[in-house]
Write a protein that holds these residues in place. Structure first.
Motif, PDB file in Angstrom:
ATOM      1  N   ARG A   1       0.816  -1.341   0.005  1.00 57.32           N
ATOM      2  CA  ARG A   1       0.023   0.037   0.078  1.00 57.32           C
ATOM      3  C   ARG A   1       0.933   1.419   0.008  1.00 57.32           C
ATOM      4  O   ARG A   1       1.961   1.225   0.450  1.00 57.32           O
ATOM      5  CB  ARG A   1      -0.902   0.123   1.391  1.00 57.32           C
ATOM      6  N   ASN A   2       0.394   2.251  -0.605  1.00 60.46           N
ATOM      7  CA  ASN A   2       1.045   3.490  -0.722  1.00 60.46           C
ATOM      8  C   ASN A   2       2.062   3.391  -1.290  1.00 60.46           C
ATOM      9  O   ASN A   2       3.556   3.560  -0.514  1.00 60.46           O
ATOM     10  CB  ASN A   2       1.023   4.104   0.823  1.00 60.46           C
TER      11      ASN A   2
ATOM     12  N   ASN B   1      -3.844   3.961  -0.267  1.00 61.18           N
ATOM     13  CA  ASN B   1      -4.591   3.652   0.515  1.00 61.18           C
ATOM     14  C   ASN B   1      -5.465   4.868   0.685  1.00 61.18           C
ATOM     15  O   ASN B   1      -5.024   6.079   0.941  1.00 61.18           O
ATOM     16  CB  ASN B   1      -4.103   3.184   1.663  1.00 61.18           C
ATOM     17  N   LYS B   2      -7.158   4.714   0.878  1.00 63.00           N
ATOM     18  CA  LYS B   2      -7.664   5.808   1.289  1.00 63.00           C
ATOM     19  C   LYS B   2      -7.640   6.483   2.368  1.00 63.00           C
ATOM     20  O   LYS B   2      -7.846   7.874   2.628  1.00 63.00           O
ATOM     21  CB  LYS B   2      -9.184   5.294   1.176  1.00 63.00           C
ATOM     22  N   ASP B   3      -6.704   5.982   3.228  1.00 63.48           N
ATOM     23  CA  ASP B   3      -6.421   6.763   4.399  1.00 63.48           C
ATOM     24  C   ASP B   3      -5.289   7.803   4.481  1.00 63.48           C
ATOM     25  O   ASP B   3      -5.484   8.676   5.271  1.00 63.48           O
ATOM     26  CB  ASP B   3      -5.774   5.775   5.509  1.00 63.48           C
ATOM     27  N   VAL B   4      -4.892   7.860   3.113  1.00 58.15           N
ATOM     28  CA  VAL B   4      -3.789   9.118   2.774  1.00 58.15           C
ATOM     29  C   VAL B   4      -4.726  10.152   2.812  1.00 58.15           C
ATOM     30  O   VAL B   4      -4.026  11.230   2.770  1.00 58.15           O
ATOM     31  CB  VAL B   4      -3.156   8.662   1.440  1.00 58.15           C
ATOM     32  N   VAL B   5      -6.118  10.470   2.677  1.00 54.81           N
ATOM     33  CA  VAL B   5      -6.603  11.532   2.515  1.00 54.81           C
ATOM     34  C   VAL B   5      -6.499  12.573   3.422  1.00 54.81           C
ATOM     35  O   VAL B   5      -6.474  14.004   3.260  1.00 54.81           O
ATOM     36  CB  VAL B   5      -8.157  11.266   2.221  1.00 54.81           C
TER      37      VAL B   5
ATOM     38  N   ASN C   1       0.874  20.008  -4.126  1.00 54.42           N
ATOM     39  CA  ASN C   1       1.364  18.804  -4.783  1.00 54.42           C
ATOM     40  C   ASN C   1       1.933  17.774  -3.983  1.00 54.42           C
ATOM     41  O   ASN C   1       2.241  17.852  -2.930  1.00 54.42           O
ATOM     42  CB  ASN C   1       2.468  19.068  -5.945  1.00 54.42           C
ATOM     43  N   LEU C   2       1.440  16.383  -4.405  1.00 57.68           N
ATOM     44  CA  LEU C   2       1.828  15.104  -3.513  1.00 57.68           C
ATOM     45  C   LEU C   2       3.327  15.139  -3.115  1.00 57.68           C
ATOM     46  O   LEU C   2       3.626  14.905  -2.173  1.00 57.68           O
ATOM     47  CB  LEU C   2       1.609  14.024  -4.372  1.00 57.68           C
ATOM     48  N   GLU C   3       4.488  15.516  -4.208  1.00 54.87           N
ATOM     49  CA  GLU C   3       5.825  15.380  -4.022  1.00 54.87           C
ATOM     50  C   GLU C   3       6.162  16.285  -2.974  1.00 54.87           C
ATOM     51  O   GLU C   3       7.484  16.153  -2.159  1.00 54.87           O
ATOM     52  CB  GLU C   3       6.379  15.792  -5.198  1.00 54.87           C
ATOM     53  N   ASN C   4       5.595  17.352  -2.645  1.00 58.89           N
ATOM     54  CA  ASN C   4       6.206  18.275  -1.768  1.00 58.89           C
ATOM     55  C   ASN C   4       5.250  18.647  -0.341  1.00 58.89           C
ATOM     56  O   ASN C   4       5.642  19.384   0.426  1.00 58.89           O
ATOM     57  CB  ASN C   4       6.688  19.765  -1.929  1.00 58.89           C
ATOM     58  N   THR C   5       4.096  18.077  -0.483  1.00 56.84           N
ATOM     59  CA  THR C   5       3.149  18.001   0.594  1.00 56.84           C
ATOM     60  C   THR C   5       2.940  16.474   1.408  1.00 56.84           C
ATOM     61  O   THR C   5       3.612  16.160   2.520  1.00 56.84           O
ATOM     62  CB  THR C   5       1.864  18.615   0.480  1.00 56.84           C
ATOM     63  N   THR C   6       2.266  15.677   0.851  1.00 57.90           N
ATOM     64  CA  THR C   6       1.815  14.241   1.274  1.00 57.90           C
ATOM     65  C   THR C   6       2.955  13.260   1.464  1.00 57.90           C
ATOM     66  O   THR C   6       3.177  12.624   2.347  1.00 57.90           O
ATOM     67  CB  THR C   6       0.748  13.839   0.357  1.00 57.90           C
ATOM     68  N   PHE C   7       3.588  13.250   0.365  1.00 59.20           N
ATOM     69  CA  PHE C   7       4.668  12.228   0.341  1.00 59.20           C
ATOM     70  C   PHE C   7       5.767  12.520   1.251  1.00 59.20           C
ATOM     71  O   PHE C   7       6.229  11.468   1.829  1.00 59.20           O
ATOM     72  CB  PHE C   7       5.231  12.039  -1.129  1.00 59.20           C
ATOM     73  N   PRO C   8       6.309  13.721   1.587  1.00 63.25           N
ATOM     74  CA  PRO C   8       7.329  13.798   2.669  1.00 63.25           C
ATOM     75  C   PRO C   8       6.581  13.240   4.064  1.00 63.25           C
ATOM     76  O   PRO C   8       7.520  12.757   4.893  1.00 63.25           O
ATOM     77  CB  PRO C   8       7.597  15.223   2.547  1.00 63.25           C
ATOM     78  N   VAL C   9       5.462  13.562   4.320  1.00 65.74           N
ATOM     79  CA  VAL C   9       4.916  13.171   5.610  1.00 65.74           C
ATOM     80  C   VAL C   9       4.666  11.723   5.593  1.00 65.74           C
ATOM     81  O   VAL C   9       5.275  10.931   6.779  1.00 65.74           O
ATOM     82  CB  VAL C   9       3.403  13.722   5.583  1.00 65.74           C
TER      83      VAL C   9
ATOM     84  N   LEU D   1       5.751   4.816   3.106  1.00 61.93           N
ATOM     85  CA  LEU D   1       5.729   5.328   1.530  1.00 61.93           C
ATOM     86  C   LEU D   1       6.598   4.419   1.112  1.00 61.93           C
ATOM     87  O   LEU D   1       7.795   4.158   1.502  1.00 61.93           O
ATOM     88  CB  LEU D   1       5.981   6.556   1.132  1.00 61.93           C
ATOM     89  N   ASN D   2       5.980   3.383   0.134  1.00 60.15           N
ATOM     90  CA  ASN D   2       7.079   2.322  -0.466  1.00 60.15           C
ATOM     91  C   ASN D   2       7.360   2.782  -1.937  1.00 60.15           C
ATOM     92  O   ASN D   2       6.517   3.592  -2.629  1.00 60.15           O
ATOM     93  CB  ASN D   2       6.423   1.205  -0.595  1.00 60.15           C
ATOM     94  N   ALA D   3       8.478   2.348  -2.539  1.00 58.93           N
ATOM     95  CA  ALA D   3       8.745   2.459  -3.907  1.00 58.93           C
ATOM     96  C   ALA D   3       8.862   1.265  -4.560  1.00 58.93           C
ATOM     97  O   ALA D   3       9.521   0.282  -3.988  1.00 58.93           O
ATOM     98  CB  ALA D   3      10.620   3.157  -3.809  1.00 58.93           C
ATOM     99  N   ILE D   4       8.175   1.076  -5.696  1.00 59.80           N
ATOM    100  CA  ILE D   4       8.622  -0.096  -6.364  1.00 59.80           C
ATOM    101  C   ILE D   4       9.431   0.036  -7.846  1.00 59.80           C
ATOM    102  O   ILE D   4       8.715   0.856  -8.511  1.00 59.80           O
ATOM    103  CB  ILE D   4       7.006  -0.774  -6.728  1.00 59.80           C
ATOM    104  N   LYS D   5      10.343  -0.656  -7.790  1.00 61.33           N
ATOM    105  CA  LYS D   5      11.244  -0.159  -9.037  1.00 61.33           C
ATOM    106  C   LYS D   5      10.990  -1.094 -10.008  1.00 61.33           C
ATOM    107  O   LYS D   5      10.704  -2.392 -10.284  1.00 61.33           O
ATOM    108  CB  LYS D   5      12.830  -0.796  -8.322  1.00 61.33           C
ATOM    109  N   TYR D   6      11.197  -0.284 -11.195  1.00 62.76           N
ATOM    110  CA  TYR D   6      10.875  -0.594 -12.605  1.00 62.76           C
ATOM    111  C   TYR D   6      12.098  -0.675 -13.460  1.00 62.76           C
ATOM    112  O   TYR D   6      12.398   0.780 -13.339  1.00 62.76           O
ATOM    113  CB  TYR D   6       9.535  -0.292 -13.131  1.00 62.76           C
ATOM    114  N   SER D   7      12.606  -1.445 -14.094  1.00 58.64           N
ATOM    115  CA  SER D   7      13.753  -1.271 -15.232  1.00 58.64           C
ATOM    116  C   SER D   7      13.304  -1.731 -16.484  1.00 58.64           C
ATOM    117  O   SER D   7      12.628  -2.808 -16.560  1.00 58.64           O
ATOM    118  CB  SER D   7      14.940  -1.528 -14.648  1.00 58.64           C
TER     119      SER D   7
END
Length: 229
Positions: free
Chosen positions: A120-121, A164-168, A176-184, A191-197
């Protein structure tokens, strides 16, 4: 499963084209960006999509309603720009599942969404792609040139998320997500990172991006990929 498409941008770097046409309707190989995205989600069984639109929103709605794309569409209309986080917060009323996908409105890709559901997330990340050639040296001697390599020591945000809906509760009304929600979420280690190559991925922000993306669509037989399961 549902998905939110963040399609509210002005596309300023694509002027004067976007003076008359919203960015999601810019054609790539005869299909608008947003149709490629809808077909992409449909390939992975996601047939309920919320379109977050602002600039020329009615034009987007009329175009999509004139098509038979085989999906159920809802529209979350922004009267003023809300940013990616604000757009999701406004559209969350259409989400009645625990988890949902989000995609930036200018991303064309073939990355496997099923892998993103591992946690999730999650944020899809791809190796940093340089637009320049790299020169490999041995002292002052040039050993070889490498054109536009993927740099696996650095990872970039691919603009595709599984949330996940709890992120609301961490979403601002504007931002923006990148400088508000994601840092939290990152500070809380949720917060998880899924790698693709070695995936087809392109963000369309300029006329050069349009040209490159069309070449990639053809080279990767992208339309055939979307038509098969």
């Amino acid at each position: 499963m549902k998905a939110i498409l963040l399609s509210g941008g002005f596309g300023k770097r694509l002027k004067p084209l976007t003076d008359y046409l919203p960015k999601p309707l810019i054609p790539l190989c005869n299909y608008p960006i947003i149709e490629w995205q809808i077909r992409y989600f449909k390939k992975f069984g996601i047939k309920e999509i919320i379109v977050c639109a602002g600039y020329r929103a009615e034009q987007i709605r009329k175009h999509l309603e004139s098509k038979n794309l085989g999906v159920q569409l809802e529209y979350s209309i922004e009267k003023e720009p809300l940013g990616t986080a604000g757009a999701i917060k406004k559209a969350i009323k259409y989400i009645d599942t625990d988890d949902f996908f989000v995609a930036n409105g200018d991303v064309i890709t073939n990355l496997d969404l099923r892998k993103l559901k591992m946690h999730r997330n999650s944020v899809a990340v791809i190796p940093l792609r340089t637009t320049f050639g790299i020169v490999h040296l041995n002292g002052v001697k040039v050993e070889r040139f490498e054109e536009k390599p993927e740099m696996f020591d650095y990872w970039m945000n691919a603009g595709i998320y599984y949330l996940n809906k709890d992120v609301v509760r961490h979403l601002p009304k504007n931002g923006n997500l990148e400088n508000t929600t994601f840092p939290v979420l990152a500070a809380r280690r949720t917060l998880n990172a899924i790698k693709y190559s070695n995936v087809f991925w392109k963000s369309v922000d300029s006329y050069k991006d349009m040209e490159d993306c069309e070449s990639l669509i053809i080279a990767n037989h992208y339309e055939k990929f979307l038509s098969t399961k």
